[in-house]
Scaffold this motif. Structure first.
Motif, PDB file in Angstrom:
ATOM      1  N   GLY A 154       0.844  -1.190   0.000  1.00 34.64           N
ATOM      2  CA  GLY A 154       0.000   0.000   0.000  1.00 34.64           C
ATOM      3  C   GLY A 154       0.878   1.237   0.000  1.00 34.64           C
ATOM      4  O   GLY A 154       1.912   1.269   0.663  1.00 34.64           O
ATOM      5  N   VAL A 155       0.460   2.251  -0.751  1.00 32.28           N
ATOM      6  CA  VAL A 155       1.242   3.478  -0.855  1.00 32.28           C
ATOM      7  C   VAL A 155       0.318   4.683  -0.745  1.00 32.28           C
ATOM      8  O   VAL A 155      -0.709   4.739  -1.432  1.00 32.28           O
ATOM      9  N   ALA A 179      -3.188   3.817  -2.858  1.00 31.20           N
ATOM     10  CA  ALA A 179      -3.450   2.623  -3.666  1.00 31.20           C
ATOM     11  C   ALA A 179      -2.955   1.417  -2.881  1.00 31.20           C
ATOM     12  O   ALA A 179      -1.978   1.505  -2.135  1.00 31.20           O
ATOM     13  N   LEU A 180      -3.650   0.303  -3.046  1.00 34.67           N
ATOM     14  CA  LEU A 180      -3.304  -0.931  -2.356  1.00 34.67           C
ATOM     15  C   LEU A 180      -3.371  -2.059  -3.364  1.00 34.67           C
ATOM     16  O   LEU A 180      -4.343  -2.165  -4.121  1.00 34.67           O
ATOM     17  N   GLY A 181      -2.335  -2.892  -3.402  1.00 32.69           N
ATOM     18  CA  GLY A 181      -2.300  -3.983  -4.367  1.00 32.69           C
ATOM     19  C   GLY A 181      -1.682  -5.237  -3.799  1.00 32.69           C
ATOM     20  O   GLY A 181      -1.025  -5.207  -2.756  1.00 32.69           O
ATOM     21  N   ALA A 182      -1.884  -6.330  -4.508  1.00 33.14           N
ATOM     22  CA  ALA A 182      -1.309  -7.617  -4.117  1.00 33.14           C
ATOM     23  C   ALA A 182      -1.111  -8.472  -5.353  1.00 33.14           C
ATOM     24  O   ALA A 182      -1.763  -8.274  -6.383  1.00 33.14           O
ATOM     25  N   ASP A 183      -0.207  -9.416  -5.224  1.00 31.64           N
ATOM     26  CA  ASP A 183      -0.028 -10.399  -6.285  1.00 31.64           C
ATOM     27  C   ASP A 183      -1.100 -11.473  -6.123  1.00 31.64           C
ATOM     28  O   ASP A 183      -1.909 -11.411  -5.201  1.00 31.64           O
ATOM     29  N   GLU A 186      -5.784   7.415   5.161  1.00 29.86           N
ATOM     30  CA  GLU A 186      -4.992   6.628   6.111  1.00 29.86           C
ATOM     31  C   GLU A 186      -4.594   5.284   5.511  1.00 29.86           C
ATOM     32  O   GLU A 186      -5.320   4.711   4.711  1.00 29.86           O
ATOM     33  N   LEU A 187      -3.462   4.801   5.992  1.00 31.86           N
ATOM     34  CA  LEU A 187      -2.920   3.507   5.588  1.00 31.86           C
ATOM     35  C   LEU A 187      -2.413   2.854   6.861  1.00 31.86           C
ATOM     36  O   LEU A 187      -1.585   3.444   7.574  1.00 31.86           O
TER      37      LEU A 187
END
Length: 181
Positions: free
Chosen positions: A13-14, A21-25, A110-111
């Protein structure tokens, strides 16, 4: 003889230039074998206002996701308060205490990283990473934020995850990236 657990992932997450933005493989591994290559480890909650990503045992992660949704409802959709209350329960409750998973949660401002040790962390530099490839993804995102500030949060997440996938055998290039609305 015990069966190997299904696990391994990279979630990144950035928070950058006012957006998250939040991502995953998509890889799930069972021991040294790829069990599935297109697992969806990113979920949207509250009509997309909150995005979550999880790493660890899949069943445990879904249990935590359900508990987090309950806490959001109980605390008037206050993400940080819900995260703190989940972490408190996770640490105290005998059943929850045995769960092997971590979560990254994000809204527009927030993250947070939520762990089973009772931690709710607001990461330094607006970068949250969990899972087996997390340190590769975090290092890449840190460099990108510093040396390519023109990139969007989503672009940094995608490139950070791709770099992690090039290095970590438990991370693949089948990415899902979401932004809270």
């Amino acid at each position: 003889m015990s069966l190997p657990k299904v696990r391994s992932t990279t979630v990144l997450g950035v928070f950058h230039n006012g957006e998250v933005a939040l991502g995953a493989d998509g890889q799930a591994s069972m021991g040294n074998t790829i069990a599935k290559s297109n697992v969806k480890k990113i979920r949207k909650l509250q009509d997309g206002k909150i995005v979550t990503g999880f790493a660890g045992s899949t069943a445990d992660a879904f249990t935590l996701l359900e508990k987090f949704e309950e806490k959001l409802g109980a605390y008037a959709h206050n993400m940080k308060r819900a995260a703190i209350e989940l972490a408190k329960d996770w640490r105290k409750d005998r059943y929850l205490h045995k769960l092997e998973a971590m979560m990254v949660v994000a809204n527009k401002s927030e993250l947070l990283i939520i762990s089973g040790t009772g931690d709710v962390l607001e990461p330094d530099m607006g970068i949250a990473a969990i899972g087996s490839g997390s340190m590769y993804a975090q290092a890449a995102a840190t460099a990108l934020k510093k040396h390519a500030p023109h990139l969007s949060a989503e672009e940094i997440v995608r490139e950070g995850l791709n770099i992690a996938a090039d290095i970590c055998v438990f991370t693949n290039h089948n990415l899902i990236v979401e932004k809270p609305v």
